[in-house]
Motif scaffolding. Structure first.
Motif, short mmCIF file in Angstrom:
data_model
loop_
_atom_site.label_atom_id
_atom_site.label_comp_id
_atom_site.label_asym_id
_atom_site.label_seq_id
_atom_site.Cartn_x
_atom_site.Cartn_y
_atom_site.Cartn_z
N PRO A 247 0.77 -1.34 -0.09
CA PRO A 247 -0.06 -0.16 0.06
C PRO A 247 0.66 1.48 -0.01
O PRO A 247 0.46 2.28 -0.29
CB PRO A 247 -0.78 -0.20 1.32
CG PRO A 247 -0.23 -0.94 2.27
CD PRO A 247 0.56 -1.91 1.37
N THR A 248 1.97 1.23 0.39
CA THR A 248 2.77 2.47 0.69
C THR A 248 3.77 2.77 -0.84
O THR A 248 4.35 3.82 -0.68
CB THR A 248 3.59 2.22 1.73
OG1 THR A 248 4.62 1.06 1.86
CG2 THR A 248 2.97 2.30 2.99
N VAL A 249 3.71 1.81 -1.58
CA VAL A 249 4.43 2.12 -2.75
C VAL A 249 3.74 2.71 -3.65
O VAL A 249 2.60 2.61 -4.00
CB VAL A 249 4.73 0.41 -3.57
CG1 VAL A 249 5.28 0.70 -4.93
CG2 VAL A 249 5.79 -0.45 -2.79
N LEU A 250 4.43 3.81 -4.27
CA LEU A 250 3.63 4.71 -5.36
C LEU A 250 3.67 4.12 -6.69
O LEU A 250 4.54 3.31 -7.01
CB LEU A 250 4.53 6.09 -5.23
CG LEU A 250 4.67 6.89 -3.82
CD1 LEU A 250 5.80 7.91 -4.21
CD2 LEU A 250 3.51 7.32 -3.43
N GLN A 251 2.70 4.52 -7.19
CA GLN A 251 2.36 4.20 -8.70
C GLN A 251 3.02 5.06 -9.78
O GLN A 251 3.26 4.63 -10.80
CB GLN A 251 0.88 4.01 -8.95
CG GLN A 251 -0.02 3.11 -8.23
CD GLN A 251 0.66 1.62 -8.08
OE1 GLN A 251 1.04 1.30 -9.24
NE2 GLN A 251 0.63 1.20 -7.07
N ASN A 252 3.37 6.11 -9.37
CA ASN A 252 4.16 7.18 -10.19
C ASN A 252 5.27 7.82 -9.51
O ASN A 252 5.10 8.55 -8.51
CB ASN A 252 3.22 8.32 -10.61
CG ASN A 252 3.78 9.14 -11.71
OD1 ASN A 252 4.82 8.87 -12.36
ND2 ASN A 252 3.37 10.15 -11.88
N PHE A 275 8.45 5.47 -2.94
CA PHE A 275 7.66 5.45 -1.98
C PHE A 275 8.15 7.04 -1.20
O PHE A 275 8.85 7.80 -1.50
CB PHE A 275 7.73 4.51 -0.59
CG PHE A 275 9.33 4.51 -0.18
CD1 PHE A 275 9.59 5.07 0.89
CD2 PHE A 275 10.38 3.75 -0.96
CE1 PHE A 275 10.92 5.15 1.58
CE2 PHE A 275 11.71 3.85 -0.31
CZ PHE A 275 11.99 4.54 0.87
N LYS A 276 7.02 7.51 -0.09
CA LYS A 276 7.26 8.60 0.57
C LYS A 276 8.36 8.59 1.59
O LYS A 276 8.40 7.34 2.02
CB LYS A 276 6.07 9.17 1.06
CG LYS A 276 4.95 9.62 -0.13
CD LYS A 276 3.92 10.18 0.66
CE LYS A 276 2.69 10.57 -0.44
NZ LYS A 276 1.56 11.03 0.17
#
Length: 336
Positions: A247-252, A275-276
């Motif tokens: 869930p914490t992995v960014l798609q862009n 990720f952030k």
């Protein structure tokens, strides 16, 4: 008759002594009265002088000066508050919190300095003498506190450069922590186990600084090996899908995977996900767990190092060689 004469003489001496004592008492009482009178006069003079001083303070001229001084101080205070409010209205993208704190301190010290100089001028103190003494004192303090001055100058560089902000995670000189405050002398951080560490600003300037929170996105790379004979295209697809399930992995930017090379026990793959910065620990844990689960579902087990050991038997010595050695010894004895 003789006894009467002796008694009369003693009586005369007693009378003279009493007269002397009386004279001394009269003199002492006179001195005491004089001292008390002088003390009363001195007290009256001091009281009247104090009253006259108080009256002089509350003269019309001094009252006007006091009112004017209070008005000037009020004007300085209003200007200071207006400047601070204008700074607060500037967006954080243009004016970060660390720079805002620096500017607020500068204007605060400037406000106090102007008030102090104005009050001294009201009392008739010459400012030129103060500036001269301040210059000499500044030179002495500069030689005595070179380290502090170095930290102050470094702090100005850090605050104006904008490389460190409150809340950033930094690593410098073997210390990793979250920044709590950036002051002119030092930078205070707290570690992940909640220990406060004070880092001198000169240390940050003179060493390599890593700011893990400077950008809004970070990337994590994980290395994993698969056995020889594995369908690499399928394995890479599984790795990318596993990263996207977190869930914490960014798609862009999107997650990616590639072949890293041939290893001793298999083929190396590398998985990269964005990720952030605040989600570092959670993302690192989730990606590792998801990768193992997805590869296990497809019956792809990570290879383990193997070592083949062969046991070799030692051969016995041949009898022929033994006999030849014996014959040689006999020949040597015959020659002797």
């Amino acid at each position: 008759m003789e006894e009467e004469i002796i008694n009369a003489a003693e009586t005369a001496q007693t009378v003279e002594a009493i007269q002397e004592v009386a004279e001394e008492a009269a003199q002492s009482s006179t001195i005491t009265e004089a001292i008390s009178k002088a003390a009363d006069e001195t007290f009256i003079k001091q009281t009247s002088s104090f009253i006259n001083t108080i009256k002089g303070w509350f003269s019309p001229e001094n009252i006007f000066k006091l009112i004017g001084g209070l008005l000037i101080i009020l004007i300085f205070w209003i200007i200071y508050k207006v400047i601070i409010r204008l700074l607060k209205k500037i967006p954080s993208e243009k004016l970060p919190q660390t720079r805002f704190d620096l500017l607020r301190r500068i204007f605060k010290y400037l406000f106090y300095f102007c008030i102090a100089m104005y009050v001294l001028s009201l009392f008739g103190i010459k400012l030129s003498a103060i500036w001269g003494a301040a210059g000499i004192t500044g030179v002495a303090i500069g030689f005595a506190a070179q380290t502090s001055l170095s930290n102050i100058i470094s702090g100005l560089f850090i605050l104006t450069e904008g490389s460190v902000h409150t809340g950033d995670t930094i690593s410098v000189d073997g210390i990793t922590g979250i920044v709590d405050a950036v002051t002119l002398l030092s930078t205070r951080v707290h570690t992940y186990d909640n220990q406060m560490i004070r880092i001198p600003n000169a240390t940050i300037i003179n060493n390599n600084l890593t700011n893990n929170s400077y950008h809004s996105k970070r990337r994590i790379t994980i290395n994993i090996d698969v056995p020889y004979g594995t369908d690499l295209e399928k394995a890479l697809e599984i790795c990318v899908n596993a990263a996207n399930l977190c869930p914490t992995v960014l798609q862009n930017p999107p997650a990616s995977a590639w072949v890293d090379g041939f290893k001793d026990c298999g083929i190396g793959l590398t998985v990269a996900a964005w990720f952030k910065p605040k989600d570092l620990i959670q993302t690192k844990t989730d990606v590792h767990i998801t990768l193992l689960k997805e590869l296990k579902k497809q019956k792809i087990e990570p290879p383990f190092p193997r070592m083949d050991v062969s046991m070799l038997k030692e051969e016995k010595s041949k009898p022929v060689i033994t006999k030849q050695v014996a014959k040689t010894k006999q020949t040597v004895k015959t020659k002797k």
